[in-house]
Scaffold this motif. Structure first.
Motif, PDB file in Angstrom:
ATOM      1  N   SER A 564      24.749 -15.928  59.109  1.00 15.07           N
ATOM      2  CA  SER A 564      23.597 -16.153  59.970  1.00 15.07           C
ATOM      3  C   SER A 564      22.338 -16.153  59.121  1.00 15.07           C
ATOM      4  CB  SER A 564      23.513 -15.077  61.049  1.00 15.07           C
ATOM      5  OG  SER A 564      24.675 -15.063  61.850  1.00 15.07           O
ATOM      6  N   LEU A 565      21.280 -16.714  59.657  1.00 19.94           N
ATOM      7  CA  LEU A 565      20.020 -16.818  58.925  1.00 19.94           C
ATOM      8  C   LEU A 565      18.909 -16.167  59.744  1.00 19.94           C
ATOM      9  CD1 LEU A 565      20.240 -20.536  57.713  1.00 19.94           C
ATOM     10  CD2 LEU A 565      20.946 -18.471  56.490  1.00 19.94           C
ATOM     11  N   LEU A 566      18.151 -15.283  59.089  1.00 16.38           N
ATOM     12  CA  LEU A 566      16.978 -14.666  59.705  1.00 16.38           C
ATOM     13  C   LEU A 566      15.749 -15.199  58.970  1.00 16.38           C
ATOM     14  CD1 LEU A 566      15.721 -12.513  61.630  1.00 16.38           C
ATOM     15  CD2 LEU A 566      15.920 -10.888  59.735  1.00 16.38           C
ATOM     16  N   PHE A 567      14.965 -16.021  59.664  1.00 18.60           N
ATOM     17  CA  PHE A 567      13.800 -16.644  59.041  1.00 18.60           C
ATOM     18  C   PHE A 567      12.561 -15.778  59.213  1.00 18.60           C
ATOM     19  CE2 PHE A 567      16.544 -20.317  59.608  1.00 18.60           C
ATOM     20  CZ  PHE A 567      16.331 -21.023  58.434  1.00 18.60           C
ATOM     21  N   ALA A 568      11.656 -15.864  58.234  1.00 25.60           N
ATOM     22  CA  ALA A 568      10.358 -15.208  58.357  1.00 25.60           C
ATOM     23  C   ALA A 568       9.592 -15.826  59.517  1.00 25.60           C
ATOM     24  CB  ALA A 568       9.566 -15.346  57.054  1.00 25.60           C
ATOM     25  N   GLU A 569       8.607 -15.103  59.998  1.00 26.17           N
ATOM     26  CA  GLU A 569       7.854 -15.583  61.156  1.00 26.17           C
ATOM     27  C   GLU A 569       7.196 -16.929  60.887  1.00 26.17           C
ATOM     28  OE1 GLU A 569       5.174 -12.549  62.373  1.00 26.17           O
ATOM     29  OE2 GLU A 569       6.755 -11.237  63.143  1.00 26.17           O
ATOM     30  N   ASP A 570       6.754 -17.155  59.633  1.00 26.93           N
ATOM     31  CA  ASP A 570       6.125 -18.439  59.312  1.00 26.93           C
ATOM     32  C   ASP A 570       7.137 -19.469  58.802  1.00 26.93           C
ATOM     33  OD1 ASP A 570       6.753 -17.411  56.846  1.00 26.93           O
ATOM     34  OD2 ASP A 570       4.711 -17.467  56.035  1.00 26.93           O
ATOM     35  N   GLY A 571       8.419 -19.097  58.772  1.00 27.31           N
ATOM     36  CA  GLY A 571       9.458 -20.037  58.363  1.00 27.31           C
ATOM     37  C   GLY A 571       9.533 -20.309  56.886  1.00 27.31           C
ATOM     38  N   SER A 572       8.803 -19.524  56.049  1.00 28.52           N
ATOM     39  CA  SER A 572       8.756 -19.825  54.620  1.00 28.52           C
ATOM     40  C   SER A 572       9.906 -19.200  53.843  1.00 28.52           C
ATOM     41  CB  SER A 572       7.434 -19.339  54.035  1.00 28.52           C
ATOM     42  OG  SER A 572       7.334 -17.924  54.141  1.00 28.52           O
ATOM     43  N   ALA A 573      10.604 -18.236  54.427  1.00 30.99           N
ATOM     44  CA  ALA A 573      11.670 -17.518  53.727  1.00 30.99           C
ATOM     45  C   ALA A 573      12.749 -17.137  54.732  1.00 30.99           C
ATOM     46  CB  ALA A 573      11.120 -16.274  53.024  1.00 30.99           C
ATOM     47  N   PHE A 574      13.903 -16.735  54.205  1.00 25.90           N
ATOM     48  CA  PHE A 574      14.975 -16.312  55.102  1.00 25.90           C
ATOM     49  C   PHE A 574      15.881 -15.311  54.400  1.00 25.90           C
ATOM     50  CE2 PHE A 574      16.846 -19.937  52.850  1.00 25.90           C
ATOM     51  CZ  PHE A 574      18.119 -19.480  52.534  1.00 25.90           C
ATOM     52  N   ILE A 575      16.625 -14.596  55.218  1.00 25.33           N
ATOM     53  CA  ILE A 575      17.692 -13.711  54.760  1.00 25.33           C
ATOM     54  C   ILE A 575      18.994 -14.261  55.303  1.00 25.33           C
ATOM     55  CG2 ILE A 575      18.756 -11.432  55.117  1.00 25.33           C
ATOM     56  CD1 ILE A 575      15.990 -10.212  54.989  1.00 25.33           C
ATOM     57  N   MET A 576      20.000 -14.388  54.431  1.00 29.13           N
ATOM     58  CA  MET A 576      21.337 -14.798  54.877  1.00 29.13           C
ATOM     59  C   MET A 576      22.195 -13.550  54.997  1.00 29.13           C
ATOM     60  SD  MET A 576      22.679 -16.625  51.366  1.00 29.13           S
ATOM     61  CE  MET A 576      21.805 -16.335  49.824  1.00 29.13           C
ATOM     62  N   TYR A 577      22.893 -13.432  56.104  1.00 29.43           N
ATOM     63  CA  TYR A 577      23.625 -12.196  56.339  1.00 29.43           C
ATOM     64  C   TYR A 577      24.839 -12.442  57.226  1.00 29.43           C
ATOM     65  CZ  TYR A 577      21.683 -12.000  61.084  1.00 29.43           C
ATOM     66  OH  TYR A 577      21.368 -12.278  62.384  1.00 29.43           O
ATOM     67  N   ALA A 578      25.722 -11.474  57.207  1.00 30.22           N
ATOM     68  CA  ALA A 578      26.889 -11.475  58.088  1.00 30.22           C
ATOM     69  C   ALA A 578      27.153 -10.037  58.494  1.00 30.22           C
ATOM     70  CB  ALA A 578      28.104 -12.087  57.391  1.00 30.22           C
ATOM     71  N   ARG A 579      27.956  -9.862  59.525  1.00 29.36           N
ATOM     72  CA  ARG A 579      28.259  -8.525  60.022  1.00 29.36           C
ATOM     73  C   ARG A 579      29.755  -8.246  59.917  1.00 29.36           C
ATOM     74  NH1 ARG A 579      25.756  -8.329  65.954  1.00 29.36           N
ATOM     75  NH2 ARG A 579      27.144  -6.520  66.013  1.00 29.36           N
ATOM     76  N   HIS A 580      30.060  -6.999  59.553  1.00 27.41           N
ATOM     77  CA  HIS A 580      31.437  -6.526  59.611  1.00 27.41           C
ATOM     78  C   HIS A 580      31.405  -5.042  59.925  1.00 27.41           C
ATOM     79  CE1 HIS A 580      35.555  -5.422  58.579  1.00 27.41           C
ATOM     80  NE2 HIS A 580      35.850  -6.711  58.685  1.00 27.41           N
ATOM     81  N   GLY A 581      32.094  -4.624  60.972  1.00 26.70           N
ATOM     82  CA  GLY A 581      32.013  -3.242  61.401  1.00 26.70           C
ATOM     83  C   GLY A 581      30.586  -2.902  61.775  1.00 26.70           C
ATOM     84  N   ARG A 582      30.087  -1.797  61.262  1.00 22.17           N
ATOM     85  CA  ARG A 582      28.707  -1.389  61.523  1.00 22.17           C
ATOM     86  C   ARG A 582      27.742  -1.926  60.482  1.00 22.17           C
ATOM     87  NH1 ARG A 582      27.751   3.856  60.696  1.00 22.17           N
ATOM     88  NH2 ARG A 582      25.635   3.506  61.436  1.00 22.17           N
ATOM     89  N   SER A 583      28.237  -2.663  59.514  1.00 24.17           N
ATOM     90  CA  SER A 583      27.390  -3.108  58.404  1.00 24.17           C
ATOM     91  C   SER A 583      26.793  -4.482  58.681  1.00 24.17           C
ATOM     92  CB  SER A 583      28.200  -3.151  57.105  1.00 24.17           C
ATOM     93  OG  SER A 583      28.684  -1.870  56.767  1.00 24.17           O
ATOM     94  N   TRP A 584      25.486  -4.553  58.561  1.00 26.79           N
ATOM     95  CA  TRP A 584      24.762  -5.816  58.583  1.00 26.79           C
ATOM     96  C   TRP A 584      24.437  -6.125  57.126  1.00 26.79           C
ATOM     97  CZ3 TRP A 584      22.060  -7.962  63.204  1.00 26.79           C
ATOM     98  CH2 TRP A 584      22.548  -7.409  64.390  1.00 26.79           C
ATOM     99  N   ILE A 585      25.138  -7.102  56.571  1.00 27.48           N
ATOM    100  CA  ILE A 585      25.138  -7.290  55.118  1.00 27.48           C
ATOM    101  C   ILE A 585      24.357  -8.548  54.753  1.00 27.48           C
ATOM    102  CG2 ILE A 585      26.596  -7.508  53.084  1.00 27.48           C
ATOM    103  CD1 ILE A 585      28.879  -6.385  55.023  1.00 27.48           C
TER     104      ILE A 585
END
Length: 863
Positions: A564-585
């Protein structure tokens, strides 16, 4: 005190029931609160025969010369504390200019001594400060461990010295010879430790051994601890009435009280320290005078340094604004220290507002107010001031973490609290301190840049424990102050200018109800999260544009389709992540301009916490560790990444003889290298698939994901693919990682068939290195060597387990062999870390990451 620091499930729609998280943290918190309650109970019994008024009289009777000596001794103690960090840095082989170390040490101890929990401990502040100066987290951990251990030894040494000089300091009428003997034995043990240090020996610590520092460092640290504790003990001793206890004997008592306060884990040893001192001096001085001295000691040794630390970071911030000298190390240190220092100051003043609500005002001032102020206004001011104190307490957490919502809340609350302090009792001291806080908040406005609402922050168990300690302390103070007033139900409804006990009851009830409602809301509120879904075509296009505009080619793993992708409010950057168990990685650092990273990191951490999860950043660079420390995460080394400096790479010379010979043999054997552009990849896709399938079957593995590329045709079409042909047939290939900048290139997926001649992959790697060198690139990334570079001598479960796996885990993964292969190309090795909450979270997070990469438990079992 002195040198010592003191069931969940996530539903499909994102709602959270973080019970397991709260139970684990809550049990520890309940123990701490129970210890605090017992300490306050014991203190109340020891002070049962005195009144609050007598304590105030004793406090006001303290001579000015004693206060002056106490302030001077406080300065000596904090000067000695700066040597703790200096010797610790020398112990780990690092150098930081002493003025900067002194500033950091002073602010760290001013905060840690006064507040002493969670993100406001001296250790946490050191971590935030030292990592931007190039120290690795393991080195910061060694610094904290060194300071803690040597402080403990110093406390033991001071106690032993006091026993040797004074004999019985316990008040139990023990034989004097017993105290002298115990003191001599303690000093002999310390002398033996010094001898061992001179022989460069090490001490066993559980299953590990710890290298002792050089004797000179040990002596300096012992001397610093001796001066620190002696000076801090002198602060209290000069404030006390005549007790018949000499200074050496009293310092031994003080050292014991400090040690027990630290061991209690109650923030600042509140209540525990006072109980020990009062019990030790029972019968030797009037109790009200001892309590008055203890209160004044807390103000001089704890509150005054924190106020000075706040003024210091405020002045540094003013200098930064006025002179624009952000390159100055002292100014940079002040900027980093401002949020935790102001957070601690806000916490302290919030407690002041709550405590003032349960203590009586001066009768003269009340009489003055009665002449011109309506009673309802005074009652409302008294009640609201205490309630606002609790709200300010909550805002203190956000200030510590640089939240702009918390800053705005504090800036709005403090002026109201200043007016209420005037209206409730002409409390000039409160007004002055709150005004100082308001000025410092306004000066440091630029440090609070994380756009998060105060209502949406997650109060973690340590902060709820601190809130519980605040309420217990307020209740104990209320009972002590008004113990001579018989309780009747009518007290709740009595409204008079002189009826201060009813006002205290109502204020405490309001604070308690607000705290209970707030804690319940934090625990039960629904998560404000949108259901996760894979990125759509528009999101992938946005991500690709950001990836191409920055230098790190590994960011293209965001386009693999499994994150999944979490973009900055202005759309200039993002974090790529996935979940497994309780971990948001989150994989690697955020992608995009670095100025967008801090609020994005904070959003991700809070998003995970909101549903009872743990935020994890996997494979982050050392230069950015301070950003994760600011979000309350701790870094653990994962291994090292190999990067070839293309400007200096050559096949010439004796060091490259083996590489050169292998390269020449491959050339003579007829191997052909080609770099196929993305538009040409479809034509060779089936040949690549055949090589990939043969390689996986030969190695008995399945496709990995998340942090590794996979054979996905659409993904392979994004970048060029390097191939090796032998007799016209593709026998090996490597997909590439590139961006729109010609700064760094890297390899992604590497596969070869059984038909590939020996050294084919080495040849392929050399061809790519030489190709990108000729194209003007600066670096070629060879990828990670997991668990590489972990220190064999470091103390800590993570380091020791990781090192053991690296050395003995060849049956599962060829850790040493992978590093040896990459070392052939002479790369520079750069550490990579995992940032995660502490405790058991690193091990649990790593297990979740392993499952995520391997595709679940079955994938891990099958490799």
């Amino acid at each position: 005190m002195t040198g010592g620091a003191m069931m969940e499930s996530v539903t499909e729609d994102g709602a959270a029931m973080p019970w397991r998280t709260w139970v684990k943290g809550g049990l520890t918190g309940l123990v701490i609160l129970a210890v605090a309650a017992l300490a306050w109970t014991a203190l109340s019994r020891l002070a049962a025969e005195i009144s609050y008024a007598e304590v105030v009289v004793a406090l006001r009777a303290t001579p000015l010369w004693a206060i002056g000596l106490a302030l001077a001794a406080t300065g000596v103690s904090f000067l000695a504390l700066t040597l703790y960090d200096w010797t610790a840095l020398a112990y780990v082989g690092r150098r930081v200019p002493y003025p900067v170390v002194g500033l950091t040490s002073f602010c760290a101890y001013a905060v840690g001594n006064t507040v002493g929990f969670g993100p406001l401990t001296a250790g946490a502040i050191r971590y935030r400060f030292y990592t931007p100066h190039g120290l690795e987290p393991e080195e910061v951990a060694r610094i904290v461990g060194f300071v803690t251990a040597t402080f403990g030894l110093g406390v033991a040494g001071v106690t032993a010295l006091g026993l040797l000089v004074a004999g019985d300091v316990t008040g139990l009428s023990l034989p004097g010879w017993l105290g002298h003997a115990a003191g001599a034995a303690g000093l002999l043990v310390l002398a033996g430790l010094l001898v061992l240090a001179g022989r460069h020996a090490s001490l066993p610590l559980g299953r590990w051994r710890v290298d002792l520092p050089r004797p000179r460092l040990l002596l300096v640290q012992f001397a610093a601890t001796l001066v620190d504790i002696a000076a801090a003990g002198t602060v209290l001793w000069v404030l006390l009435p005549a007790t018949g206890v000499g200074l050496p004997a009293f310092i031994a008592i003080y050292a014991v009280a400090v040690g027990l306060g630290v061991l209690s884990h109650v923030p600042a040893g509140l209540g525990v320290f006072e109980t020990i001192v009062l019990a030790a001096l029972a019968g030797r001085a009037d109790t009200e005078q001892v309590l008055g001295a203890l209160l004044l000691y807390r103000i001089i040794y704890h509150v005054v340094p924190l106020l000075l630390a706040g003024l210091l970071v405020g002045l540094l911030e003013t200098r930064r604004v006025a002179l624009v000298v952000a390159s100055s190390r002292a100014v940079q240190a002040g900027a980093r220290l401002a949020p935790p220092v102001l957070g601690a100051l806000t916490l302290l003043l919030s407690a002041m507002l709550v405590f003032s609500g349960v203590t009586p005002a001066d009768d003269t001032r009340l009489a003055l107010l009665a002449g011109w102020m309506p009673l309802p206004l005074l009652e409302a001011a008294h009640f609201l001031s205490s309630v606002l104190g609790l709200v300010l307490f909550v805002a203190a957490r956000g200030i510590t973490y640089r939240l702009d919502g918390a800053w705005w809340a504090a800036v709005c609350i403090v002026p109201v609290a200043i007016f209420l302090a005037l209206a409730k009792a002409l409390a000039l001291t409160e007004m002055l301190l709150l005004t100082l806080l308001l000025i410092l908040l306004l000066i440091t406005r630029r440090e609070f840049t994380r756009h998060t609402s105060l209502l949406h922050q997650s109060l973690t168990p340590p902060w709820l424990v601190a809130m519980g300690l605040l309420l217990i302390s307020a209740l104990a103070i209320l009972f002590f102050v008004y113990k001579d007033i018989a309780y009747v139900h009518d007290l709740w409804w009595r409204f008079e200018f002189s009826a201060e006990a009813p006002r205290g009851l109502r204020a405490l009830l309001g604070v308690t109800l607000l705290a209970g409602v707030g804690a319940t809301w934090v625990l039960l509120r629904p998560a404000r999260l949108k259901p996760e879904s894979p990125p759509d075509a528009a999101d992938r296009a946005r991500a690709l544009a950001i990836v191409d505009a920055q230098p790190r080619p590994g960011a293209q793993l965001a386009l693999l389709g499994d994150k999944s992708l979490l973009f900055a409010e202005d759309g200039s950057a993002f974090i790529m992540y996935a979940r497994h168990g309780r971990s948001w990685i989150a994989l690697s650092d955020p992608v995009g301009p670095q100025e967008a990273w801090p609020p994005l990191i904070w959003r991700f951490v809070e998003m995970a916490r909101a549903v009872g999860g743990r935020a994890v950043f996997y494979q982050v660079a050392p230069d950015n560790l301070a950003l994760y420390a600011d979000a309350g995460l701790v870094a653990f080394k994962l291994g090292e990444e190999a990067q070839v400096d293309l400007a200096h790479f050559e096949l010439k010379g004796a060091k490259r003889a083996n590489l050169r010979n292998g390269y020449n043999r491959c050339e003579k054997s007829g191997l052909e290298f080609a770099l196929v552009p993305p538009e040409g990849v479809p034509a060779i896709m089936e040949a690549l698939r055949a090589v990939s399938d043969e390689w996986m079957a030969a190695h008995n593995v399945r496709e990995k994901r998340f942090s590794l590329g996979a054979f996905i045709p659409d993904y392979l079409l994004l970048r060029p693919v390097a191939v090796i042909r032998h007799e016209g047939r593709i026998v090996a290939f490597a997909s590439l990682m590139l961006t729109g900048m010609t700064e760094e290139a890297g390899i992604d997926l590497m596969r070869f068939s059984a038909a590939a001649p020996p050294a084919t992959m080495e040849y392929l790697m050399l061809k790519l290195i030489l190709h990108f060198k000729a194209a003007g690139y600066r670096r070629f990334n060879l990828g990670m060597a997991p668990l590489s570079g972990l220190s064999a001598s470091a103390v800590g479960l993570w380091q020791q387990v990781g090192r053991a796996v690296y050395e003995r885990g060849d049956r599962f993964y060829n850790f040493a062999g992978l590093r040896a292969f990459k070392s052939k190309f002479g790369p520079d090795w750069e550490a990579r870390y995992m940032a995660v909450p502490g405790g058991l979270n690193p091990m649990l997070a790593l297990a979740d990451i392993t499952m995520l990469i391997g595709g679940g438990l079955w994938g891990v079992v099958r490799k």
